[in-house]
Design a protein around this motif. Structure first.
Motif, PDB file in Angstrom:
ATOM      1  N   ARG A  29     -65.178 -18.082 -42.957  1.00  0.00           N
ATOM      2  CA  ARG A  29     -64.435 -16.889 -42.993  1.00  0.00           C
ATOM      3  C   ARG A  29     -64.816 -16.547 -44.568  1.00  0.00           C
ATOM      4  O   ARG A  29     -64.996 -15.134 -44.901  1.00  0.00           O
ATOM      5  CB  ARG A  29     -63.134 -16.847 -43.033  1.00  0.00           C
ATOM      6  N   THR A  33     -57.353 -16.929 -46.085  1.00  0.00           N
ATOM      7  CA  THR A  33     -57.093 -16.707 -44.576  1.00  0.00           C
ATOM      8  C   THR A  33     -55.497 -17.213 -44.389  1.00  0.00           C
ATOM      9  O   THR A  33     -55.295 -18.201 -44.994  1.00  0.00           O
ATOM     10  CB  THR A  33     -58.078 -17.596 -43.996  1.00  0.00           C
ATOM     11  N   THR A  34     -54.542 -16.521 -43.722  1.00  0.00           N
ATOM     12  CA  THR A  34     -53.432 -17.374 -43.550  1.00  0.00           C
ATOM     13  C   THR A  34     -53.399 -18.323 -42.385  1.00  0.00           C
ATOM     14  O   THR A  34     -54.287 -18.341 -41.471  1.00  0.00           O
ATOM     15  CB  THR A  34     -52.527 -16.103 -42.799  1.00  0.00           C
ATOM     16  N   ALA A  36     -51.700 -18.009 -39.528  1.00  0.00           N
ATOM     17  CA  ALA A  36     -51.644 -17.244 -38.420  1.00  0.00           C
ATOM     18  C   ALA A  36     -53.195 -17.175 -38.035  1.00  0.00           C
ATOM     19  O   ALA A  36     -53.448 -17.044 -36.724  1.00  0.00           O
ATOM     20  CB  ALA A  36     -51.036 -16.209 -38.407  1.00  0.00           C
ATOM     21  N   GLN A  37     -53.857 -16.498 -38.841  1.00  0.00           N
ATOM     22  CA  GLN A  37     -55.241 -16.278 -38.747  1.00  0.00           C
ATOM     23  C   GLN A  37     -56.031 -17.794 -38.179  1.00  0.00           C
ATOM     24  O   GLN A  37     -56.828 -17.618 -37.363  1.00  0.00           O
ATOM     25  CB  GLN A  37     -55.881 -15.541 -39.845  1.00  0.00           C
ATOM     26  N   LEU A  38     -55.753 -18.736 -38.855  1.00  0.00           N
ATOM     27  CA  LEU A  38     -56.438 -19.906 -38.538  1.00  0.00           C
ATOM     28  C   LEU A  38     -55.929 -20.374 -37.140  1.00  0.00           C
ATOM     29  O   LEU A  38     -56.856 -21.089 -36.538  1.00  0.00           O
ATOM     30  CB  LEU A  38     -56.069 -20.877 -39.561  1.00  0.00           C
ATOM     31  N   GLU A  40     -55.327 -18.699 -34.607  1.00  0.00           N
ATOM     32  CA  GLU A  40     -56.076 -18.041 -33.680  1.00  0.00           C
ATOM     33  C   GLU A  40     -57.576 -18.202 -33.742  1.00  0.00           C
ATOM     34  O   GLU A  40     -58.227 -18.202 -32.699  1.00  0.00           O
ATOM     35  CB  GLU A  40     -56.024 -16.209 -34.121  1.00  0.00           C
ATOM     36  N   VAL A  41     -58.038 -18.657 -34.939  1.00  0.00           N
ATOM     37  CA  VAL A  41     -59.503 -18.893 -34.630  1.00  0.00           C
ATOM     38  C   VAL A  41     -59.773 -20.193 -34.194  1.00  0.00           C
ATOM     39  O   VAL A  41     -60.686 -20.429 -33.475  1.00  0.00           O
ATOM     40  CB  VAL A  41     -60.219 -18.947 -36.491  1.00  0.00           C
ATOM     41  N   THR A  42     -58.916 -21.113 -34.420  1.00  0.00           N
ATOM     42  CA  THR A  42     -59.219 -22.688 -34.139  1.00  0.00           C
ATOM     43  C   THR A  42     -58.665 -22.997 -32.570  1.00  0.00           C
ATOM     44  O   THR A  42     -59.006 -23.842 -32.167  1.00  0.00           O
ATOM     45  CB  THR A  42     -58.767 -23.725 -35.173  1.00  0.00           C
ATOM     46  N   GLU A  46     -49.699 -24.206 -34.218  1.00  0.00           N
ATOM     47  CA  GLU A  46     -49.389 -23.914 -35.545  1.00  0.00           C
ATOM     48  C   GLU A  46     -49.120 -25.196 -36.479  1.00  0.00           C
ATOM     49  O   GLU A  46     -49.516 -24.987 -37.466  1.00  0.00           O
ATOM     50  CB  GLU A  46     -48.415 -22.959 -35.438  1.00  0.00           C
ATOM     51  N   ALA A  78     -51.831 -17.794 -48.151  1.00  0.00           N
ATOM     52  CA  ALA A  78     -53.327 -17.918 -47.633  1.00  0.00           C
ATOM     53  C   ALA A  78     -54.109 -18.831 -48.243  1.00  0.00           C
ATOM     54  O   ALA A  78     -53.725 -19.395 -49.230  1.00  0.00           O
ATOM     55  CB  ALA A  78     -54.039 -16.448 -47.993  1.00  0.00           C
TER      56      ALA A  78
END
Length: 214
Positions: A29, A33-34, A36-38, A40-42, A46, A78
């Motif tokens: 990225r 990166t937050t 929540a974004q991680l 979603e990506v991985t 949580e 982040a």
């Protein structure tokens, strides 16, 4: 007389395979990166991602920052992956050579370091800290282990991720450090602002006082 060994090498504990998956996602990225974004990506849970981020942060593989508030409530943390030290150094020197062909090693290093610092300043610009605090955060991110000194205009750099190279080629490598700081601050410094091995266990850098734009 106390032997001047300079700063310590940068931390080197390798991440586990599971932590490496999260670290790789952050590296791709290339921006704050937050959690929540991680997630979603991985595709990981949580709590799993949070645990890996805590471990990576403690091992100095990622830097954590708090964005400026954009509404009600406390903004989320982040994370930014730290760059491989010698890859970052090589890129800085290459940029310096491209920008100033035929320049001295010191000029090449400072030019490349300044471009590196400007890039990092853009990455950390959204953090809620003061400019001075963001400088310290950026120096920690790179791996210099910054510590305050009794003089508010001096920062002690207690670690060096390029220690062996700095001892062998100080004109080029230490000038990258100076340029990096200039790029983060957005201003030029005195050529002697950075004192390599200025203390037995640290390098010293003199920065503008908080009341003069720092």
């Amino acid at each position: 007389m106390e032997k001047n060994t300079g700063p310590r090498p940068g931390p080197g504990r390798a991440p586990t395979d599971a932590q490496g998956r999260v670290l790789a996602a952050l590296t791709r990225r290339g921006a704050p990166t937050t959690l929540a974004q991680l997630v979603e990506v991985t595709g990981l849970h949580e709590n799993t991602v949070r645990g890996h981020l805590d471990a990576l942060h403690q091992a100095s593989h990622v830097t954590r920052l708090r964005a400026r508030p954009a509404g009600r409530g406390r903004p989320a943390w982040a994370y930014v992956a730290r760059e491989a030290p010698y890859a970052a150094l090589a890129q800085s020197l290459a940029r310096g050579i491209e920008a100033s062909p035929g320049a001295t090693a010191r000029e090449t290093g400072e030019s490349g370091g300044r471009a590196w610092g400007e890039r990092l300043r853009a990455v950390f610009d959204g953090d809620e800290r003061t400019p001075r605090e963001r400088l310290l955060l950026t120096l920690e991110h790179v791996g210099f282990g910054p510590e305050p000194s009794p003089d508010p205009t001096v920062v002690r750099l207690t670690r060096c991720p390029f220690l062996d190279a700095a001892r062998a080629h100080p004109a080029a490598v230490c000038s990258v450090h100076l340029g990096l700081i200039e790029g983060v601050l957005g201003e030029s410094l005195d050529p002697h602002a950075l004192q390599p091995f200025g203390e037995p266990d640290a390098c010293l850098v003199r920065i503008p006082s908080p009341g003069t734009g720092g």
